[in-house]
Design an enzyme around this catalytic site. Structure first.
Site, PDB file in Angstrom:
ATOM      1  N   ASP A 123      33.250 -69.353 -57.634  1.00 15.10           N
ATOM      2  CA  ASP A 123      33.155 -68.049 -58.279  1.00 15.10           C
ATOM      3  C   ASP A 123      32.900 -66.974 -57.227  1.00 15.10           C
ATOM      4  O   ASP A 123      33.384 -67.081 -56.102  1.00 15.10           O
ATOM      5  CB  ASP A 123      32.042 -68.077 -59.333  1.00 15.10           C
ATOM      6  CG  ASP A 123      32.370 -67.233 -60.552  1.00 15.10           C
ATOM      7  OD1 ASP A 123      32.365 -65.993 -60.430  1.00 15.10           O
ATOM      8  OD2 ASP A 123      32.628 -67.799 -61.624  1.00 15.10           O
ATOM      9  N   HIS A 160      28.909 -62.030 -61.004  1.00 17.68           N
ATOM     10  CA  HIS A 160      29.574 -62.889 -61.980  1.00 17.68           C
ATOM     11  C   HIS A 160      29.154 -64.349 -61.836  1.00 17.68           C
ATOM     12  O   HIS A 160      28.787 -65.013 -62.820  1.00 17.68           O
ATOM     13  CB  HIS A 160      31.083 -62.737 -61.801  1.00 17.68           C
ATOM     14  CG  HIS A 160      31.909 -63.452 -62.809  1.00 17.68           C
ATOM     15  ND1 HIS A 160      32.337 -64.745 -62.646  1.00 17.68           N
ATOM     16  CD2 HIS A 160      32.437 -63.043 -63.986  1.00 17.68           C
ATOM     17  CE1 HIS A 160      33.076 -65.114 -63.681  1.00 17.68           C
ATOM     18  NE2 HIS A 160      33.156 -64.094 -64.510  1.00 17.68           N
ATOM     19  N   SER A 416      34.920 -66.726 -69.274  1.00 14.99           N
ATOM     20  CA  SER A 416      34.178 -67.106 -68.066  1.00 14.99           C
ATOM     21  C   SER A 416      32.829 -67.714 -68.412  1.00 14.99           C
ATOM     22  O   SER A 416      32.314 -68.559 -67.677  1.00 14.99           O
ATOM     23  CB  SER A 416      33.954 -65.886 -67.176  1.00 14.99           C
ATOM     24  OG  SER A 416      35.116 -65.529 -66.485  1.00 14.99           O
TER      25      SER A 416
END
Length: 543
Positions: A123, A160, A416
């Site tokens: 990620d 994120h 996600s």
């Protein structure tokens, strides 16, 4: 409207003849040309071509090019209202995560929930949040060298990856906090593979904002360290095209091969090869996607990812990927025929080796409108109203908002964040059933899911259905013991054969019954007559 590539009759016939001829020659050492390897039989691209293992790249262990920071990193918000987040996320309740964890703790020698299982998170990096304790490891950095003294992969400028990893393995030290990771004793291995806050060095880069000021943050924590819930007046809109200093899951997530950002299919493939060669990682979570229109064959980068995924899967690794979010450049697959997609999403496209995850929403429990459909969708999990770790450096709390375009707040959502629910479940299954192979783990998650009312118990929206962690950890599957459930044998009643040829027995029985009834009636009549006459006779005698 044409939604896929289709060959004309003449070209299809020629292609079929040449492909058949080359297929005969292949065992003799003749290699198929690229077009013969990639052209699907029906002219559409719902199913990827066979894996070309020669396309698997070698891991170089570094970015594919030089990147520099172009935007400020995620920060702690100054918009907080000193409201702590103590409630459990709805997705955690919906999936009965606490019950699933209790089942695993009771079945494992160390009484842990995922202890000893390493989960790779590919990620934007993972911040070393205190609620990971000592269960966060450096995997590698394919974006840039660290700038704050962190180990490779342990710097998350976008915010994120930290939120994704938190859903998998966060373990709050405050008993009043309801949020907890699905496998809170598992170990996270972080690989920073992409960033929207970094761009190629050749581009003119704006001076990055400092870590203590500048652009808004995806965190909802005020400076004092307390957490903030969604303000009642917040509109919740937002756009993934904002200043890109927050997770941006309202409408797009983290996209590979995006112009002006860091992150390519090639480096994703390299990381998968690196993970496969390590030998100690059991589960991989990829909440990153490459989305394109289905107007052609497989690209070179997709071939690399496909080969790397196949290689990792052959090393007994469970590979989980987000199904992708709908954007202007990633249109929904809403065509009538699911086998003729308008949009191809990688890595989910490679469904033979990848368990891709769609998102469901809180209000209805149905598929979220932003979740990309496709025949490759494996299962589904909660993907809206997300609560996870605050990704800002130095934070020790939670976040439930993302800030895009200035101070405009919106809830954290996206496929996600559905994917890590499934990756966490895979870690729990591997902890409880250490002898199951990766394919068996995936099969167990699929077979125990809440199947949709569709032919075969699956569809293009939620795949095999919303995951059921408790069932995945308790059900006995016939496929795991090597045979199918026994079919019940027909039990024959042990009765004498029916006599359908003669009615004599029936007549005799009925006659006997009738005679008995007549005799009984005569007896009753006589008795009543005798009783009537007897008092009269006695009276006359006395007189």
């Amino acid at each position: 409207m044409v939604v896929g590539r289709r060959f004309g009759p003449a070209r299809r016939t020629t292609t079929a003849l040449l492909t058949g001829l080359l297929g005969v020659l292949a065992p003799l050492g003749a290699a198929l040309p690229a077009w013969a390897q990639t052209a699907p039989a029906d002219g559409y691209w719902a199913t990827p071509p066979p894996v070309d293992e020669s396309k698997r790249p070698a891991d170089e262990g570094k970015p594919d090019k030089n990147y520099t920071q172009t935007k400020g990193c995620v920060q702690r918000s100054t918009l907080g209202q000193n409201i702590e987040i103590k409630n459990r996320p709805w997705g955690q309740e919906y999936l009965q995560i606490s019950k699933a964890q209790d089942i695993v703790r009771a079945a494992t020698p160390d009484r842990s929930a995922g202890g000893g299982i390493k989960v790779a998170v590919i990620d934007t990096g993972v911040t070393n949040h205190p609620w990971f304790q000592n269960r966060l490891e450096s995997g590698g950095d394919y974006v840039a060298g660290t700038t704050r003294g962190q180990k490779p992969g342990l710097e998350d400028c976008d915010g994120h990856g930290t939120e994704v990893a938190g859903i998998i393995a966060a373990k709050p030290d405050n008993p009043e906090v309801g949020f907890v990771g699905v496998a809170p004793d598992a170990t996270i291995v972080s690989f920073r593979q992409l960033s929207e806050n970094y761009g190629p060095a050749k581009e003119t880069a704006a001076p990055p904002a400092s870590s203590t000021g500048g652009t808004p943050s995806s965190s909802t924590n005020p400076p004092a360290g307390s957490e903030t819930q969604l303000p009642p007046s917040s509109g919740g809109g937002g756009s993934s095209e904002g200043d890109h200093t927050s997770p941006g899951q309202t409408n797009g997530g983290r996209q590979l091969e995006k112009e002006g950002t860091a992150g390519t299919l090639k480096t994703l493939a390299e990381i998968l090869v690196r993970i496969a060669d390590r030998g100690d990682i059991k589960v991989v979570n990829m909440s990153v996607d490459n989305c394109r229109t289905a107007d052609g064959g497989i690209t070179a980068g997709e071939q690399q990812v496909q080969a790397a995924i196949h290689y990792a899967a052959s090393k007994d690794i469970v590979i989980v990927a987000a199904a992708g979010n709908v954007t202007d450049k990633c249109p929904q697959n809403d065509q009538p025929d699911v086998k003729r997609p308008k949009t191809i999403v990688t890595p989910p496209w490679f469904a033979d080796d990848v368990l891709s995850v769609g998102a469901i929403e809180e209000k209805t429990g149905s598929v979220a409108p932003f979740s990309v459909h496709g025949p490759w969708v494996g299962v589904a999990a909660p993907g809206t109203k997300i609560i996870s770790l605050d990704p800002a450096e130095g934070s020790s709390g939670l976040a439930n908002l993302t800030f895009e375009s200035g101070d405009k707040a919106s809830e954290i959502q996206g496929t996600s964040f559905a994917a890590p629910y499934v990756a966490g479940l895979a870690a729990l299954v591997r902890a409880k059933y250490p002898n199951l192979s990766a394919k068996q783990v995936v099969n167990r998650i699929k077979e125990t899911a809440q199947h949709p009312a569709a032919p075969g118990g699956r569809d293009q929206f939620v795949g095999a259905g919303v995951i059921d962690p408790v069932a995945a950890l308790t059900q006995i599957l016939p496929s795991e013991v090597g045979n199918m459930a026994p079919m019940p044998s027909q039990q024959m009643a042990q009765l004498p054969p029916a006599n359908d040829r003669s009615s004599t027995p029936v007549i005799v029985a009925l006659a006997g019954t009738a005679g008995g009834v007549v005799a009984l009636l005569i007896t009753v009549f006589v008795m009543r007559t005798v009783r009537r006459t007897r008092p009269a006779e006695t009276t006359s005698t006395r007189r």
